[in-house]
Design an enzyme around this catalytic site. Structure first.
Site, mmCIF file in Angstrom:
data_model
loop_
_atom_site.group_PDB
_atom_site.id
_atom_site.type_symbol
_atom_site.label_atom_id
_atom_site.label_comp_id
_atom_site.label_asym_id
_atom_site.label_seq_id
_atom_site.Cartn_x
_atom_site.Cartn_y
_atom_site.Cartn_z
ATOM 1 N N ASP A 160 0.833 -1.204 0.000
ATOM 2 C CA ASP A 160 0.000 0.000 0.000
ATOM 3 C C ASP A 160 0.865 1.251 0.000
ATOM 4 O OD1 ASP A 160 0.852 -0.433 2.604
ATOM 5 O OD2 ASP A 160 -1.146 -0.621 3.457
ATOM 6 N N ASN A 167 -9.066 -1.211 13.127
ATOM 7 C CA ASN A 167 -10.438 -1.298 12.606
ATOM 8 C C ASN A 167 -10.623 -2.503 11.682
ATOM 9 O OD1 ASN A 167 -8.965 -0.548 10.397
ATOM 10 N ND2 ASN A 167 -10.104 1.314 9.940
ATOM 11 N N HIS A 190 -8.594 -3.294 9.148
ATOM 12 C CA HIS A 190 -8.101 -3.153 7.777
ATOM 13 C C HIS A 190 -6.904 -4.064 7.519
ATOM 14 C CE1 HIS A 190 -5.332 0.584 8.754
ATOM 15 N NE2 HIS A 190 -4.657 -0.530 8.895
ATOM 16 N N GLU A 241 -9.885 -0.529 3.927
ATOM 17 C CA GLU A 241 -10.600 -0.020 5.090
ATOM 18 C C GLU A 241 -12.017 -0.588 5.127
ATOM 19 O OE1 GLU A 241 -8.827 1.507 7.179
ATOM 20 O OE2 GLU A 241 -8.291 3.527 6.617
#
Ligand code: F6R
Length: 244
Positions: free
Chosen positions: A67, A136, A138, A143
C-alpha cells in the site's frame, strides 16, 4: 486458520521470521507482499539476522508493495515504499529491480492500480503476504467496509486510520486523506498469508477477526475463509482465551 501464540512480541517476531525463512528456503524466488507498520519490524530485523548469521539467501524474492499514501513520492521519508525498502528489501539484499512499487504519486492512480494488479497476476499471483492488522480490521489499506473481492484501488482513509497514523505525520491534520492499496482479491488469493498481531490494543479486533462474523465491516474477518492463513500473535493480544 492456524494461530501461533507466543509469550512476547520478541518471541512472536522470531517465530514468524523462522517460518518465513523456511518458506523462502523452499521457494527462493517467491513473490512476497510485505506490510509496513510497527508490528512486523522486529520480524524483519530477525530476517536480516538470519541472513547475516545463517547465510539465508533472500536475494531472489520478488517484492510487491502492499500500500501507499496518495501523492507521496517514493523518496519522502514517510512513504511506505521507502519504509519497506529500508527495513526489509535493502537489509535482505534484494535488488531494487525485483521490487514492484505501488506508485502513490502516479498521475493517474486508477490506471496505476490496474497496471499493478496485472503485474501481480502476470507474476503468477502472490506466494506469501505478510500482513498487519489495523485496529479497525483493515488489511493493507482495505478499510471497512471492504468486500471480499475488493480490487486494487484508490481508497479514502477512515478517520480511525488517520488517527492511528497521526504519529508518523506529526498530527492528524498532516495525514494524507487517500491511499492506494492492493485489493482484498489479491491478498486473499495468496498461497500463504501471515498475519502478525501484537499488543493489548489489538486484542478486541483480533478476537473479532478469528471468531466474529465474516463481514466487509471487518475486512480481516475474510481470513477465516482464506486458505493457508497463519496468525502470529503474542499473549498481550491473545488475552485470557484458551490457547488454540
Ligand atoms: C502497512 C499496512 C497496515 C498496517 C496496520 C497495522 O503497510 O498495510 O495495514 O499493517 O495498520 O499497523 P501496526 O503494525 O503499526 O499496528
Amino acid at each position: 486458520m492456524r494461530v501461533v501464540v507466543s509469550d512476547s512480541h520478541e518471541a512472536m517476531s522470531e517465530r514468524a521470521a523462522a517460518e518465513f525463512a523456511a518458506a523462502v528456503a523452499a521457494n527462493p524466488t517467491a513473490t512476497v507482499m510485505p506490510a509496513t507498520g510497527n508490528t512486523p519490524m522486529e520480524m524483519y530485523g530477525n530476517l536480516s539476522r538470519l541472513r547475516r548469521e545463517d547465510g539465508i539467501d533472500f536475494s531472489k524474492l520478488r517484492i510487491f508493495q502492499l500500500d501507499a499514501y496518495r501523492g507521496i513520492s517514493p523518496d519522502d521519508y514517510r512513504s511506505l515504499y521507502r519504509w519497506m525498502m529500508t527495513t526489509l528489501v535493502t537489509p535482505l539484499g534484494i535488488p531494487q529491480e525485483q521490487v514492484v512499487r505501488l506508485a502513490g504519486d502516479a498521475a493517474d492512480p486508477d490506471r496505476e492500480c490496474a497496471v499493478f494488479a496485472d503485474l501481480v497476476r502476470d507474476a503468477g499471483g502472490l506466494d506469501i503476504t505478510i500482513l498487519g492488522l489495523g485496529p479497525n480490521g483493515h488489511l493493507g489499506f482495505n478499510e471497512p467496509p471492504s468486500p471480499v473481492d475488493a480490487p486494487t484501488r484508490r481508497v479514502p482513509l477512515t478517520p480511525e486510520s488517520m488517527v492511528s497514523n497521526a504519529v508518523y505525520w506529526g498530527g492528524e491534520q498532516n495525514v494524507p486523506t487517500e491511499a492506494l492499496t492492493a485489493g482484498m482479491d489479491l491478498l486473499l488469493a495468496a498461497r500463504a498469508i501471515y498475519l502478525v498481531v501484537s499488543g493489548e490494543r489489538k486484542r478486541e479486533i483480533l478476537a473479532r477477526t478469528i471468531d466474529g462474523p465474516v463481514t466487509p465491516d471487518n475486512p480481516a474477518s475474510f481470513l477465516q475463509q482464506a486458505a493457508n492463513v497463519t496468525i502470529f500473535t503474542d499473549r498481550a493480544a491473545w488475552g485470557d482465551r484458551p490457547l488454540p
